[in-house]
Design a protein around this motif. Sequence first.
Motif, PDB file in Angstrom:
ATOM      1  N   SER A   5      -9.984   8.799  -4.044  1.00  0.00           N
ATOM      2  CA  SER A   5      -8.819   8.536  -3.175  1.00  0.00           C
ATOM      3  C   SER A   5      -7.638   9.460  -3.451  1.00  0.00           C
TER       4      SER A   5
ATOM      5  N   VAL B  85     -13.450   3.026   1.254  1.00  0.00           N
ATOM      6  CA  VAL B  85     -12.492   3.537   0.276  1.00  0.00           C
ATOM      7  C   VAL B  85     -11.149   3.754   0.966  1.00  0.00           C
TER       8      VAL B  85
ATOM      9  N   LEU C  23      -6.405   4.359  -5.545  1.00  0.00           N
ATOM     10  CA  LEU C  23      -6.943   3.151  -6.157  1.00  0.00           C
ATOM     11  C   LEU C  23      -5.878   2.441  -6.987  1.00  0.00           C
ATOM     12  N   LYS C  24      -5.058   3.231  -7.663  1.00  0.00           N
ATOM     13  CA  LYS C  24      -3.963   2.696  -8.464  1.00  0.00           C
ATOM     14  C   LYS C  24      -2.698   3.427  -8.062  1.00  0.00           C
TER      15      LYS C  24
ATOM     16  N   HIS D  31      -6.968  -1.505   0.259  1.00  0.00           N
ATOM     17  CA  HIS D  31      -7.076  -2.578  -0.730  1.00  0.00           C
ATOM     18  C   HIS D  31      -8.000  -3.703  -0.284  1.00  0.00           C
TER      19      HIS D  31
END
Length: 407
Positions: free
Chosen positions: A186, A44, A82-83, A47
């Motif tokens: 994250s 985690v 993550l985003k 990317h």
Amino acid sequence: MTQPREVTDIPNLADPATFAQGVPHDAFDTIRALPGLYWNPAPVGTHTGGFWAVTRPQDIVKIEADTVTFTSSQGGAFPLPLKRPVEFDFHLMTNDPPNHSRIRRAAARSFGPRIVAHFDGWVREIVVEVLDAACAKGQFDWVTDVAAIIPARVIARVVGTPPEKREYVVGLVLDLFRALAVTEDSGAGAREISKILYAFMDDLWRKKVLAPEEDMATVLGQCVERGELNAQECNAFLALLAIAGFETTHTMMGHAMRMILEDQGVQDATMDAVRDGRTLVAIDEFLRMITPAMDMARVATKPVDFNGTQIREGDMVQLFFIAANRDPMTFDEPHKFKLDRPNSAGHLAFGSGPHACMGANLAKLELRILFEELASRNIKLRLNGEPKRGWSMFVNQLTALPVAVVE
């Protein structure tokens, strides 16, 4: 993807537990000796399933200077979200030039070395008050009673935080660092705390615009009024000052005292330097060895051959300042505290390039005054319990240092 030769004795650098008992300097020594960069898997927070560990100073300087190839826009520290959050658009640490330069320039003129030099008087008052209160107890925790209090009060005054809200803001900062553990979401918890801190700063600068004072909230609020910053950028900058201005100096003060109390040679050399007017030399050596912010991250915007390592678009490079500052090709006997280095100020504790720490001069001022007051007041301490480290792979945290006054 070019991988270095098989290595079995390097711990997982993506796991905060690796740093819980101490910085893995032996592992960093091994990595520095490998050809190219070292790939550390991470399930985690990246990317592409891991990151390249960058441990040599010349490599870090090269990457930090190339903001086109290595961007901060995806996040400045591991783990990456993550985003990408929308608030990254407004944050100094998650912008590249030219936008980064515009945000930084708005405040730099009121936070430069000449202006910080005039802080000596009121910072010294804070240091004296805190030392007197702590030493009066006879036994106390250096981290909580000194190392946390001095930078908290200093940065509160610099930012313009009202005294009655000072502990509230420090509490938010400490909660933020605790929330930065590596988890599946994250950093969602950290983002929620950041929103609270941003809302506090938004209210603060808007009040300062109506009733100006000599502080950063007023300066940045006026930048918004002139159109040099937008409100979100102002909030993010003030929050960054509160976070970075507190945590890194707090960490530095804690570890420096631990080194002094655990090693008579370090103590003697430091006090000699203070008496000889070489306090800043000692401070730079402490900064080199401690490196409060141990690492920062960048993401490759395109495939690149970096000194023989094939970095893919989207790969994270993790810049380990803590390792670069112990590079034997740059610093003779790097694991020793030495004040006769010809390049004592050549460390990367404050980073380099466009993102070099703006608060370096303030941090050094606080440390210089602290050492001067300890020497002039002949304050002598001894360890009075077991030091405790924090749970972080980002900040070289020390959470407890029990001490007693030596009469």
